[in-house]
Write a protein that holds these residues in place. Structure first.
Motif, PDB file in Angstrom:
ATOM      1  N   ALA A 190      -8.518   1.132  33.142  1.00  0.00           N
ATOM      2  CA  ALA A 190      -9.196   2.390  33.476  1.00  0.00           C
ATOM      3  C   ALA A 190     -10.631   2.375  32.969  1.00  0.00           C
ATOM      4  CB  ALA A 190      -8.428   3.570  32.894  1.00  0.00           C
ATOM      5  N   TYR A 191     -10.822   1.910  31.762  1.00  0.00           N
ATOM      6  CA  TYR A 191     -12.130   1.915  31.091  1.00  0.00           C
ATOM      7  C   TYR A 191     -13.159   1.088  31.848  1.00  0.00           C
ATOM      8  CZ  TYR A 191     -15.207   1.632  26.913  1.00  0.00           C
ATOM      9  OH  TYR A 191     -16.251   1.711  26.021  1.00  0.00           O
ATOM     10  N   LYS A 192     -12.735  -0.031  32.408  1.00  0.00           N
ATOM     11  CA  LYS A 192     -13.688  -0.933  33.055  1.00  0.00           C
ATOM     12  C   LYS A 192     -14.222  -0.369  34.367  1.00  0.00           C
ATOM     13  CE  LYS A 192     -10.303  -3.686  35.673  1.00  0.00           C
ATOM     14  NZ  LYS A 192      -9.628  -5.003  35.797  1.00  0.00           N
ATOM     15  N   ASN A 193     -13.565   0.662  34.903  1.00  0.00           N
ATOM     16  CA  ASN A 193     -13.952   1.209  36.202  1.00  0.00           C
ATOM     17  C   ASN A 193     -14.738   2.510  36.114  1.00  0.00           C
ATOM     18  OD1 ASN A 193     -12.768  -0.874  37.676  1.00  0.00           O
ATOM     19  ND2 ASN A 193     -10.787   0.154  37.752  1.00  0.00           N
ATOM     20  N   VAL A 194     -15.006   2.988  34.900  1.00  0.00           N
ATOM     21  CA  VAL A 194     -15.752   4.244  34.772  1.00  0.00           C
ATOM     22  C   VAL A 194     -17.151   3.957  34.245  1.00  0.00           C
ATOM     23  CG1 VAL A 194     -13.667   5.616  34.435  1.00  0.00           C
ATOM     24  CG2 VAL A 194     -14.860   4.687  32.434  1.00  0.00           C
ATOM     25  N   SER A 195     -18.053   4.911  34.426  1.00  0.00           N
ATOM     26  CA  SER A 195     -19.431   4.721  33.984  1.00  0.00           C
ATOM     27  C   SER A 195     -19.537   4.836  32.470  1.00  0.00           C
ATOM     28  CB  SER A 195     -20.332   5.776  34.637  1.00  0.00           C
ATOM     29  OG  SER A 195     -20.129   7.042  34.030  1.00  0.00           O
ATOM     30  N   GLY A 196     -20.699   4.500  31.955  1.00  0.00           N
ATOM     31  CA  GLY A 196     -20.923   4.579  30.518  1.00  0.00           C
ATOM     32  C   GLY A 196     -20.743   5.979  29.968  1.00  0.00           C
ATOM     33  N   LEU A 197     -20.973   7.009  30.783  1.00  0.00           N
ATOM     34  CA  LEU A 197     -20.822   8.378  30.314  1.00  0.00           C
ATOM     35  C   LEU A 197     -19.374   8.704  29.983  1.00  0.00           C
ATOM     36  CD1 LEU A 197     -23.224  10.320  32.718  1.00  0.00           C
ATOM     37  CD2 LEU A 197     -23.582   9.756  30.314  1.00  0.00           C
ATOM     38  N   ALA A 198     -18.441   8.032  30.655  1.00  0.00           N
ATOM     39  CA  ALA A 198     -17.023   8.257  30.377  1.00  0.00           C
ATOM     40  C   ALA A 198     -16.504   7.309  29.308  1.00  0.00           C
ATOM     41  CB  ALA A 198     -16.199   8.104  31.658  1.00  0.00           C
ATOM     42  N   ARG A 199     -17.293   6.320  28.942  1.00  0.00           N
ATOM     43  CA  ARG A 199     -16.836   5.343  27.957  1.00  0.00           C
ATOM     44  C   ARG A 199     -17.021   5.841  26.523  1.00  0.00           C
ATOM     45  NH1 ARG A 199     -18.715  -0.354  30.862  1.00  0.00           N
ATOM     46  NH2 ARG A 199     -17.257  -0.147  32.627  1.00  0.00           N
ATOM     47  N   THR A 200     -17.149   7.136  26.386  1.00  0.00           N
ATOM     48  CA  THR A 200     -17.053   7.766  25.079  1.00  0.00           C
ATOM     49  C   THR A 200     -15.616   7.767  24.580  1.00  0.00           C
ATOM     50  OG1 THR A 200     -16.863   9.860  26.274  1.00  0.00           O
ATOM     51  CG2 THR A 200     -19.031   9.291  25.393  1.00  0.00           C
ATOM     52  N   VAL A 201     -14.675   7.509  25.483  1.00  0.00           N
ATOM     53  CA  VAL A 201     -13.257   7.562  25.133  1.00  0.00           C
ATOM     54  C   VAL A 201     -12.887   6.384  24.239  1.00  0.00           C
ATOM     55  CG1 VAL A 201     -12.452   6.258  27.149  1.00  0.00           C
ATOM     56  CG2 VAL A 201     -10.952   7.961  26.081  1.00  0.00           C
ATOM     57  N   ARG A 202     -11.967   6.635  23.302  1.00  0.00           N
ATOM     58  CA  ARG A 202     -11.500   5.603  22.382  1.00  0.00           C
ATOM     59  C   ARG A 202      -9.991   5.475  22.496  1.00  0.00           C
ATOM     60  NH1 ARG A 202     -14.435   7.597  16.923  1.00  0.00           N
ATOM     61  NH2 ARG A 202     -13.632   9.601  17.659  1.00  0.00           N
ATOM     62  N   GLY A 203      -9.512   4.243  22.348  1.00  0.00           N
ATOM     63  CA  GLY A 203      -8.083   4.038  22.417  1.00  0.00           C
ATOM     64  C   GLY A 203      -7.756   2.605  22.770  1.00  0.00           C
ATOM     65  N   PRO A 204      -6.442   2.344  22.860  1.00  0.00           N
ATOM     66  CA  PRO A 204      -5.323   3.205  22.473  1.00  0.00           C
ATOM     67  C   PRO A 204      -5.314   3.407  20.955  1.00  0.00           C
ATOM     68  CG  PRO A 204      -4.588   1.355  23.848  1.00  0.00           C
ATOM     69  CD  PRO A 204      -5.978   1.053  23.395  1.00  0.00           C
ATOM     70  N   SER A 205      -5.148   4.655  20.528  1.00  0.00           N
ATOM     71  CA  SER A 205      -5.238   4.994  19.119  1.00  0.00           C
ATOM     72  C   SER A 205      -3.900   5.519  18.608  1.00  0.00           C
ATOM     73  CB  SER A 205      -6.312   6.065  18.917  1.00  0.00           C
ATOM     74  OG  SER A 205      -6.294   6.564  17.599  1.00  0.00           O
ATOM     75  N   MET A 206      -3.467   4.953  17.471  1.00  0.00           N
ATOM     76  CA  MET A 206      -2.239   5.396  16.806  1.00  0.00           C
ATOM     77  C   MET A 206      -2.598   6.233  15.587  1.00  0.00           C
ATOM     78  SD  MET A 206       0.069   1.916  16.831  1.00  0.00           S
ATOM     79  CE  MET A 206      -1.293   0.765  16.613  1.00  0.00           C
ATOM     80  N   SER A 207      -2.165   7.497  15.553  1.00  0.00           N
ATOM     81  CA  SER A 207      -2.376   8.341  14.373  1.00  0.00           C
ATOM     82  C   SER A 207      -1.235   8.094  13.398  1.00  0.00           C
ATOM     83  CB  SER A 207      -2.463   9.810  14.783  1.00  0.00           C
ATOM     84  OG  SER A 207      -3.626  10.052  15.533  1.00  0.00           O
ATOM     85  N   ALA A 208      -1.336   6.989  12.677  1.00  0.00           N
ATOM     86  CA  ALA A 208      -0.271   6.524  11.801  1.00  0.00           C
ATOM     87  C   ALA A 208      -0.498   7.009  10.366  1.00  0.00           C
ATOM     88  CB  ALA A 208      -0.207   4.998  11.845  1.00  0.00           C
ATOM     89  N   THR A 209       0.417   6.655   9.479  1.00  0.00           N
ATOM     90  CA  THR A 209       0.337   7.129   8.098  1.00  0.00           C
ATOM     91  C   THR A 209      -0.976   6.751   7.414  1.00  0.00           C
ATOM     92  OG1 THR A 209       2.740   7.067   7.894  1.00  0.00           O
ATOM     93  CG2 THR A 209       1.479   7.125   5.853  1.00  0.00           C
ATOM     94  N   PRO A 210      -1.461   5.511   7.512  1.00  0.00           N
ATOM     95  CA  PRO A 210      -2.721   5.186   6.820  1.00  0.00           C
ATOM     96  C   PRO A 210      -3.958   5.716   7.523  1.00  0.00           C
ATOM     97  CG  PRO A 210      -1.853   3.254   7.923  1.00  0.00           C
ATOM     98  CD  PRO A 210      -0.802   4.311   8.033  1.00  0.00           C
ATOM     99  N   GLY A 211      -3.868   6.014   8.835  1.00  0.00           N
ATOM    100  CA  GLY A 211      -5.034   6.509   9.555  1.00  0.00           C
ATOM    101  C   GLY A 211      -4.924   6.264  11.042  1.00  0.00           C
ATOM    102  N   LYS A 212      -6.033   6.474  11.749  1.00  0.00           N
ATOM    103  CA  LYS A 212      -6.083   6.249  13.195  1.00  0.00           C
ATOM    104  C   LYS A 212      -6.411   4.783  13.450  1.00  0.00           C
ATOM    105  CE  LYS A 212      -7.349  10.801  15.053  1.00  0.00           C
ATOM    106  NZ  LYS A 212      -7.466  11.623  13.828  1.00  0.00           N
ATOM    107  N   VAL A 213      -5.447   4.068  14.010  1.00  0.00           N
ATOM    108  CA  VAL A 213      -5.592   2.636  14.254  1.00  0.00           C
ATOM    109  C   VAL A 213      -5.812   2.414  15.741  1.00  0.00           C
ATOM    110  CG1 VAL A 213      -4.489   0.386  14.101  1.00  0.00           C
ATOM    111  CG2 VAL A 213      -4.095   2.092  12.310  1.00  0.00           C
ATOM    112  N   CYS A 214      -6.896   1.740  16.090  1.00  0.00           N
ATOM    113  CA  CYS A 214      -7.237   1.470  17.483  1.00  0.00           C
ATOM    114  C   CYS A 214      -6.870   0.036  17.845  1.00  0.00           C
ATOM    115  CB  CYS A 214      -8.724   1.687  17.716  1.00  0.00           C
ATOM    116  SG  CYS A 214      -9.217   1.574  19.452  1.00  0.00           S
ATOM    117  N   VAL A 215      -6.222  -0.131  18.986  1.00  0.00           N
ATOM    118  CA  VAL A 215      -5.911  -1.462  19.505  1.00  0.00           C
ATOM    119  C   VAL A 215      -7.116  -1.937  20.305  1.00  0.00           C
ATOM    120  CG1 VAL A 215      -4.348  -2.838  20.918  1.00  0.00           C
ATOM    121  CG2 VAL A 215      -3.462  -0.876  19.626  1.00  0.00           C
ATOM    122  N   ASP A 216      -7.880  -2.878  19.751  1.00  0.00           N
ATOM    123  CA  ASP A 216      -9.096  -3.354  20.397  1.00  0.00           C
ATOM    124  C   ASP A 216      -8.832  -4.411  21.453  1.00  0.00           C
ATOM    125  OD1 ASP A 216     -10.832  -1.730  18.923  1.00  0.00           O
ATOM    126  OD2 ASP A 216     -10.797  -3.124  17.239  1.00  0.00           O
TER     127      ASP A 216
END
Length: 438
Positions: A358-384
Motif C-alpha cells: 500500500a505504501y509504495k503506491n501512495v504519494s509522499g503526503l500519505a507516507r506520514t503513516v507508520r507501521g506495522p506497529s505493535m503496541s507491546a509491553t516495552p513500547g511501540k515496535v515497528c516492523v521495518d
C-alpha cells in the motif's frame, strides 16, 4: 468568539437522533444478516463475553446487508460465533438455551474473559504511576512525554469494534475498567512532571461526552505552558459524524476546539478509520471540514484486521482518500494480544507485505503513516522489513516509542518466523537477547 465554521455555513442534513442497539437487539439484527437460529444463539453467547453496541447510523449507512454476514462493516461491529473457543461458545449457548440464572451466565462469561488477557502490555501493572498518597484513577503514564487519561463519562463508544483492545472497559466489570474524574489530580500530576508535553484523552471515546463535560477536563489544562498538545482518541468520525455537524452541542464543541488552539496547544484528533466505507458518507467530509476549520489536526490510525481490512488495496484507498480530505495517515497497527486476537491476527510477515504494497503506491503526503506497529509491553515496535544478513533471514525492527527512551529509533533484529503475530512470538537474532531485555 466567532466560530470559524460560522463564516461559510455549509448545507447540512438535519441528521437523525442517536439510537443505540445492544445485545438485546442481537437476535433481530443477526436474523437480518441471514443467520440460522443456531448461529444467532452462538452469536449471543459470544456477546455475553465480549461487548456489543452499535447505532442506527452504522446499521443504515455503513453496513451492506446484502453482503452480510461477510460484509466487512458487519464484521467490524457484530460478534462472530467462532471468535471464541468452540467449547466455551457451546457452554455459554447451553446456558442461554436453558435460560440459566443471570449470575450463572455472568460467572461463565467472566471465566472466559480472564483467559483473554483483558489488560495487555502491562497497562495495569506498569503504566499507572504512584502519586501523592496513592494512584490517580483513570491515568496511565507509559512514555515520558505522554499521559493518557480515561474520563469517567467517556468510557463507552457510539459503537464497539469487535477487535477493540479496550473491550474490557465495556463489559460491566468494575475491576477491569479504567476511569477517573478528578481533573485537579491530573493537573497536579502534570505540574509535578514537567517532562509531560502531551495529554491523550482516551477510553472508550471522549467524544461520547457532551461539550460541557469535555470542557471540564480540557479547560483546566490550557494554561499549562509545558503542554504542547492535547489529543483525543476517537472513532466518532466513523460511527457518529453527526457529533460535529447536527448534534445540539456541535457548534459549542467546535468553539471549545478553537479555544484549545487559541491557547497555543496543538489539538490532534486521533481518528480511527478501519475501512474505506467509513469515509464515504458526505456527513463525514462535513464533520472533518468543520473540525479542521477550528485549527485542529486530524490524524488517522487503525489496526490491520483479518477478514476486515487485510488487503493492501483497502489501505491504499483509505490513505489516498484521507489525504484528499486533509487528514494525516498516522499508524497501521498490529492487532493487540488481547480478546479474540487469534481470530483477527495477521502474521507479521503478511502485515509487512500489506503495509509495503500500500505504501509504495501512495504519494509522499500519505507516507506520514507508520507501521506495522505493535503496541507491546516495552513500547511501540515497528516492523521495518525482512532482511537477509550473515546467511540468516530476520525481521528488522525499531522502537517508535519505548519505556526506555534510549532505545527509541535504534534498530534491532528478530529471527524470521512466518507464523509470528506478536512481539512475544519472536526470538532475538544476532544476539542472545533483545535490547529491552537487559
Amino acid at each position: 468568539m466567532t466560530l470559524v465554521n460560522d463564516a461559510a455555513p455549509a448545507v447540512r442534513s438535519t441528521g437523525r437522533k442517536f439510537r443505540a442497539f445492544t445485545a438485546k437487539h442481537l437476535d433481530e439484527l443477526t436474523a437480518r444478516a441471514g443467520l440460522s437460529p443456531a448461529q444467532r444463539l452462538a452469536t449471543r453467547a459470544v456477546a455475553t463475553v465480549l461487548p456489543f453496541r452499535t447505532n442506527a447510523y452504522v446499521i443504515e449507512e455503513l453496513i451492506d446487508w446484502s453482503a452480510a454476514p461477510d460484509d466487512p462493516m458487519y464484521r467490524l461491529v457484530f460478534p462472530q460465533e467462532d471468535m471464541l473457543p468452540a467449547e466455551d461458545v457451546a457452554h455459554l449457548s447451553d446456558l442461554l438455551r436453558r435460560e440459566a440464572p443471570k449470575a450463572e451466565v455472568e460467572a461463565a462469561a467472566h471465566a472466559v474473559r480472564m483467559k483473554l488477557n483483558p489488560h495487555p502490555a502491562g497497562q495495569m501493572e506498569l503504566n499507572i504511576p504512584s502519586f501523592g498518597d496513592g494512584k490517580i484513577p483513570g491515568m496511565q503514564h507509559k512514555y515520558d512525554e505522554t499521559v493518557l487519561y480515561f474520563p469517567k463519562q467517556g468510557q463507552t463508544c457510539h459503537a464497539y469494534c469487535t477487535y477493540c483492545f479496550r473491550w474490557a472497559q465495556f463489559v460491566g466489570e468494575a475491576d477491569l475498567k479504567m476511569a477517573g474524574d478528578d481533573v485537579g489530580a491530573l493537573r497536579d500530576y502534570l505540574v509535578s512532571h514537567p517532562e509531560v508535553t502531551s495529554v491523550l484523552f482516551t477510553g472508550g471515546d471522549a467524544m461520547i461526552m457532551g461539550e460541557p463535560v469535555l470542557r471540564r477536563y480540557i479547560e483546566p489544562l490550557l494554561d499549562l505552558e509545558q503542554l504542547e498538545s492535547i489529543r483525543i482518541g476517537t472513532k466518532s468520525l466513523a460511527y457518529w459524524p453527526q457529533k460535529f455537524v447536527t448534534d445540539p452541542d456541535a457548534d459549542d464543541m467546535l468553539r471549545l476546539f478553537e479555544q484549545v488552539v487559541e491557547s497555543g496547544k496543538n489539538l490532534a484528533f486521533m481518528a480511527h478509520f478501519t475501512h474505506p466505507r467509513e469515509l464515504e458518507p458526505l456527513m463525514v467530509a462535513e464533520a472533518c471540514r468543520r473540525i479542521r476549520d477550528t485549527g485542529a489536526i486530524i490524524r488517522t490510525q487503525a489496526p490491520l484486521i483479518r477478514t476486515i481490512n487485510d488487503d493492501a488495496a483497502v489501505w491504499e484507498d483509505m490513505w489516498r482518500t484521507q489525504t484528499r480530505m486533509g487528514l494525516i495517515p498516522y499508524y497501521l497497527f498490529v492487532e493487540r494480544d488481547t480478546g479474540p486476537q487469534d481470530y483477527f491476527a495477521v502474521p507479521l510477515v503478511r502485515a509487512y507485505e500489506i503495509f509495503r504494497d500500500a505504501y509504495k503506491n501512495v504519494s509522499g503526503l500519505a507516507r506520514t503513516v507508520r507501521g506495522p506497529s505493535m503496541s507491546a509491553t516495552p513500547g511501540k515496535v515497528c516492523v521495518d522489513g525482512i532482511v537477509d544478513l550473515f546467511g540468516e533471514r530476520a525481521f528488522a525492527l525499531h522502537f517508535i516509542q519505548c519505556r526506555d527512551a534510549e532505545l527509541v529509533g535504534k534498530p534491532f533484529y528478530a529471527q524470521y518466523d512466518p507464523d509470528a503475530v506478536w512481539l512475544d512470538d519472536l526470538k532475538p537474532a544476532f544476539a542472545d537477547r533483545f535490547p529491552f531485555e537487559r
